[in-house]
Design an enzyme around this catalytic site. Structure first.
Site, mmCIF file in Angstrom:
data_model
loop_
_atom_site.group_PDB
_atom_site.id
_atom_site.type_symbol
_atom_site.label_atom_id
_atom_site.label_comp_id
_atom_site.label_asym_id
_atom_site.label_seq_id
_atom_site.Cartn_x
_atom_site.Cartn_y
_atom_site.Cartn_z
ATOM 1 N N GLU A 22 91.457 91.550 153.296
ATOM 2 C CA GLU A 22 92.884 91.365 152.987
ATOM 3 C C GLU A 22 93.183 89.880 152.846
ATOM 4 O O GLU A 22 92.627 89.077 153.595
ATOM 5 C CB GLU A 22 93.732 91.917 154.167
ATOM 6 C CG GLU A 22 93.344 93.310 154.581
ATOM 7 C CD GLU A 22 93.948 93.752 155.933
ATOM 8 O OE1 GLU A 22 94.775 93.020 156.515
ATOM 9 O OE2 GLU A 22 93.570 94.849 156.388
ATOM 10 N N LYS B 58 95.055 86.559 153.726
ATOM 11 C CA LYS B 58 95.747 86.201 154.955
ATOM 12 C C LYS B 58 97.058 85.512 154.582
ATOM 13 O O LYS B 58 97.089 84.353 154.163
ATOM 14 C CB LYS B 58 94.875 85.283 155.806
ATOM 15 C CG LYS B 58 95.526 85.009 157.144
ATOM 16 C CD LYS B 58 94.577 84.349 158.114
ATOM 17 C CE LYS B 58 95.241 84.177 159.460
ATOM 18 N NZ LYS B 58 96.492 83.399 159.396
ATOM 19 N N ASP C 265 100.598 83.700 154.730
ATOM 20 C CA ASP C 265 101.061 82.616 155.578
ATOM 21 C C ASP C 265 102.562 82.779 155.806
ATOM 22 O O ASP C 265 103.386 82.162 155.152
ATOM 23 C CB ASP C 265 100.750 81.287 154.897
ATOM 24 C CG ASP C 265 100.596 80.177 155.891
ATOM 25 O OD1 ASP C 265 100.645 80.461 157.104
ATOM 26 O OD2 ASP C 265 100.438 79.024 155.469
ATOM 27 N N TYR D 119 104.716 92.442 153.730
ATOM 28 C CA TYR D 119 103.554 93.304 153.509
ATOM 29 C C TYR D 119 103.076 93.831 154.858
ATOM 30 O O TYR D 119 102.967 93.072 155.823
ATOM 31 C CB TYR D 119 102.393 92.536 152.861
ATOM 32 C CG TYR D 119 102.510 92.367 151.363
ATOM 33 C CD1 TYR D 119 103.039 93.378 150.554
ATOM 34 C CD2 TYR D 119 102.063 91.204 150.745
ATOM 35 C CE1 TYR D 119 103.135 93.223 149.176
ATOM 36 C CE2 TYR D 119 102.151 91.050 149.367
ATOM 37 C CZ TYR D 119 102.692 92.058 148.587
ATOM 38 O OH TYR D 119 102.777 91.906 147.236
ATOM 39 N N LYS E 143 89.177 81.206 156.899
ATOM 40 C CA LYS E 143 90.234 80.325 156.400
ATOM 41 C C LYS E 143 89.751 79.451 155.245
ATOM 42 O O LYS E 143 88.591 79.037 155.199
ATOM 43 C CB LYS E 143 90.731 79.419 157.542
ATOM 44 C CG LYS E 143 91.282 80.172 158.739
ATOM 45 C CD LYS E 143 92.728 80.556 158.570
ATOM 46 C CE LYS E 143 93.661 79.438 158.900
ATOM 47 N NZ LYS E 143 94.091 79.384 160.285
ATOM 48 N N CYS F 74 107.531 44.227 136.629
ATOM 49 C CA CYS F 74 106.337 45.066 136.533
ATOM 50 C C CYS F 74 105.184 44.388 137.271
ATOM 51 O O CYS F 74 104.898 43.213 137.025
ATOM 52 C CB CYS F 74 105.973 45.279 135.067
ATOM 53 S SG CYS F 74 104.361 46.049 134.847
ATOM 54 N N CYS G 39 102.527 43.249 134.310
ATOM 55 C CA CYS G 39 102.801 42.252 133.268
ATOM 56 C C CYS G 39 103.999 41.363 133.586
ATOM 57 O O CYS G 39 104.279 40.423 132.847
ATOM 58 C CB CYS G 39 103.003 42.935 131.921
ATOM 59 S SG CYS G 39 104.544 43.864 131.823
ATOM 60 N N CYS H 9 108.588 50.044 133.275
ATOM 61 C CA CYS H 9 108.326 48.673 132.864
ATOM 62 C C CYS H 9 108.784 48.557 131.426
ATOM 63 O O CYS H 9 108.502 49.422 130.596
ATOM 64 C CB CYS H 9 106.828 48.401 132.964
ATOM 65 S SG CYS H 9 106.259 47.054 131.921
ATOM 66 N N CYS I 50 102.337 45.092 128.077
ATOM 67 C CA CYS I 50 101.870 45.377 129.431
ATOM 68 C C CYS I 50 100.455 45.956 129.377
ATOM 69 O O CYS I 50 100.203 46.970 128.722
ATOM 70 C CB CYS I 50 102.826 46.353 130.107
ATOM 71 S SG CYS I 50 102.283 46.820 131.747
#
Ligand code: 9MJ
Length: 676
Positions: A122, A124, A126, A232, A323, A417, A420, A435, A441
């Site tokens: 099945e 798992k 969470d 579920y 897991k 920037c 540049c 920028c 640049c």
């Protein structure tokens, strides 16, 4: 004046109430348990309103299992405690195949079995473990797991979860049945909830698990009812006046028959190899599943064997959780840099103390943009959660609460920037700062060249990101035009480059000298012009000159191009440095001619999804063929999908298509459709 109802009318209305209640409960079952709805939501809503109106007229006819009775009126003052009839256990974990093999060996030794054991495997989930009590088929109570012995009475809240039936259906229902399972928040509901929280400036939930827990622990059931929770079933607890089948798998199938939702991905498997195969298959599907999972669970299928095996401490010996590698880990931020992308977008990037997460070592994580940095209040030196899911770029999720022990400075966006020195601008209402240096640049130029050479653009084999960075850094190339002026000798002299690789690179560059128009347009890297838009432009205008000359109005005549994209396109071609580069580029390459709209759009209006490995073409190639025939290609299967093209190892998309009755075709049939 309303006419008094005749006894005959009253009788008719009451019959209608019973009928509506049964119909609505049946449609919920079809929707939540069988995942196979027969009516659209609007029709469900209509029946629901009809029942509500009749119940208002005859309040004495309202039953506790009526779908209108899911949300109670009164908020609670606190949750009361419930002692579980049979303790709710947790599961032991393994994290590797080796640990799993050791678990199986312990089982085999203890049972002294020579044959392979059957397991129910099945996903798992969470979420939060809960116990539901049904008395004579009627939902009477729900409790959280708590410490396993006592939990909290969350009946009012669990009632609001539409997937939880208020009355069971079918034959042989025990007088008392305790169903155990997981309440969880599907990814879609979680994303929607957080999107709204951001819009309203409220706190977001860090993951679907916390969102589910927060929603279930609301004292006001009206709030829980607004959250999209699901459920579920995965086992049973107390059972009185009745019997259950003798294997875990059959128990779950029986629960499903009684109207309880069970995860569709459960599977009977044999032995350790069968389990590992299941683990790999679920791991592959993980990102496509509509809910979060953190591994899979294997349970000895035979309940008699389960009883023989018994328990250790708080976990059964007959089950184990396998897991996935953790997707979230804690580390600290050693620095924050600002990266400049192809379009000048400036992204804050956290430099991290390296940490193993999601199966790889991560030392950088994106902080997305300054709004995110502010919202999460991230600072250099902070202990943070890092998340890496699937192929997604690692990100900083949040600061570990209470971990900031000194006054750390806020992160500030640089005004110039970092590459540049040009000004950084941020358009009002946009989260992204840019920028303004354009191709002046170096960072933007480097990214532009990487994009130009990439597979979906000019597809220059062997010209990877690292090589582009090296070429720009030593000044061997400044723009994409310079690529076509490189010679083998120059390239061979580079560090970590030999004569042969240099020749290969020059050949690959030469091979890109006759691009299709759509590829070239995409390769130019105009903001928001992706592959599909580039194809539409090529098909509609037929030549680069026509596109360069097009007005915003003309551009907007094309499917998918709105005012913003049209502006980006005209702006791009109006820039002097772009004009210069295109003129120079056209001296080096020859664009293949395009047949304007001559291709028959025989699949116009059809939506396709492609999944799995096709025998003779990549998914990208199939997508390209479909789109050039006018079809839309989508990433996920829904009721709007016309065809699912499925190759080998098709996973959850295939299952979903089959469930929704979407036509599934193979590559051969796809070719027929394309040439019909
Ligand atoms: C989850 N979380 O999906 C169990 N679980 O069985 C499944 N948890 C479980 N089984 C016994 N699928 C204790 C917990």
């Amino acid at each position: 004046m309303t006419k008094a109802s005749s006894p005959h009318d009253v009788e008719k209305d009451r019959r209608r109430i019973d009928q509506l209640r049964d119909q609505l409960n049946r449609h919920s079952y079809l929707y939540y348990v069988l995942d196979n709805p027969e009516i659209p939501d609007s029709e469900y809503d209509r029946l629901y309103r009809e029942l509500q109106q009749l119940e208002q007229k005859y309040p004495e006819s309202i039953t506790v299992d009526s779908p209108t009775q899911r949300v109670g009126e009164q908020p609670l003052k606190s949750f009361s405690q419930i002692t579980h009839r049979i303790p709710m256990l947790s599961l032991d974990n393994v994290f590797s195949d080796d640990e799993l093999r050791a678990f199986f060996k312990r089982l085999a030794d203890r049972l002294e079995l020579a044959t392979e054991l059957a397991f129910n495997a099945e996903p798992k989930l969470d979420g939060l473990a809960v116990s539901l009590i049904y008395e004579h088929g009627l939902f009477v109570q729900a409790a959280t797991r708590g410490d396993g012995t006592t939990g909290e009475d969350v009946s009012q809240n669990v009632r609001t979860i539409h997937a939880v039936p208020l009355r069971l259906i079918g034959a042989g229902i025990p007088g008392l049945l305790e169903v155990r399972g997981e309440v969880f928040m599907p990814k879609a509901g979680f994303n929607q909830l957080n999107k709204r929280a951001i819009e309203l400036g409220e706190k977001t939930f860090v993951n679907p698990r916390n969102a589910a827990a927060g929603s279930l622990r609301q004292l006001d059931p009206k709030i829980t009812a607004k959250r999209q929770l699901a459920f579920y079933s995965y086992s049973t607890g107390a059972v009185e006046q009745g019997r259950l089948p003798g294997t875990q798998h059959k128990v779950l199938l029986q629960l499903r028959k009684w109207g309880l939702p069970v995860c569709p991905e459960i599977k009977l498997t044999n032995g350790v190899e069968g389990c590992i195969e299941y683990y790999r298959s679920i791991e592959r599907q993980r990102d496509d599943l509509p809910y979060d999972i953190d591994g899979v669970v294997y349970k000895v299928n035979d309940i008699e064997l389960q009883q023989r095996l018994g328990f250790v401490a708080r976990a059964p010996r007959w089950a184990i959780a396998h897991k996935f590698p953790a997707q979230e880990e804690i580390t600290s931020i050693s620095n924050v840099d600002f990266q400049v992308g192809r379009t000048g977008a400036i992204t804050p990037v956290a430099r991290l103390e390296p940490v193993f997460v999601g199966g790889v070592t991560v030392s950088n994580a994106t902080l997305h943009n300054m709004d995110e940095v502010e919202r999460k209040d991230i600072r250099v030196g902070d202990k943070v959660y890092i998340r890496r899911a699937g192929d997604v770029i690692p990100e900083v999720v949040r600061v570990v609460p209470g971990s900031r022990d000194k006054k750390l400075k806020k992160i500030k966006l640089p005004q110039k920037c970092p590459v540049c020195g040009s000004d950084v601008e941020r358009i009002d209402g946009e989260a992204i700062s840019r920028c303004t240096g354009g191709l002046v640049c170096k960072a933007q130029r480097t990214e532009a060249i990487k994009h130009f050479a990439s597979r979906k653009a000019m597809d220059i084999d062997g010209l990877g990101d690292k090589l582009v960075e090296q070429l720009v850094a030593i000044g061997m190339i400044e723009s994409v035009v310079d690529l076509y002026r490189l010679d083998t000798g120059q390239v061979a002299a580079l560090e970590r480059m030999g004569q042969k690789s240099a020749e290969n690179l020059i050949n690959a560059i030469d091979n890109s000298r006759e691009p299709a128009l759509a590829k070239l347009i995409y390769a130019l890297g105009i903001r928001e012009v992706g592959e599909a838009t580039a194809r539409s432009l090529a098909r509609s205008f037929g030549s680069l000159q026509a596109i360069i000359g097009a007005t915003e109005d003309a551009l907007q005549q094309i499917q998918d191009i709105g005012p913003v994209v049209a502006k980006h396109i005209t702006h791009f071609f109006a820039q002097e440095h772009n004009q210069r580069i295109i003129n120079e580029l056209l001296k080096e390459i020859a664009i293949q001619s395009e047949n304007v709209n001559t291709q028959k759009q025989m699949l116009a209006g059809r939506t396709f999804v492609i999944t799995g490995t096709l025998p003779n073409m990549t998914r990208d190639e199939a997508k390209e063929l479909l789109e050039s025939a006018g079809a839309k290609v989508s990433g996920s299967v829904s009721s709007k999908t016309d065809y699912l093209v499925a190759g080998e190892k098709a996973g959850s998309k295939l299952a979903k298509a089959e469930k929704l009755g979407v036509e599934v075709i193979d590559e051969a049939r796809l070719r027929e459709l394309l040439t019909a």
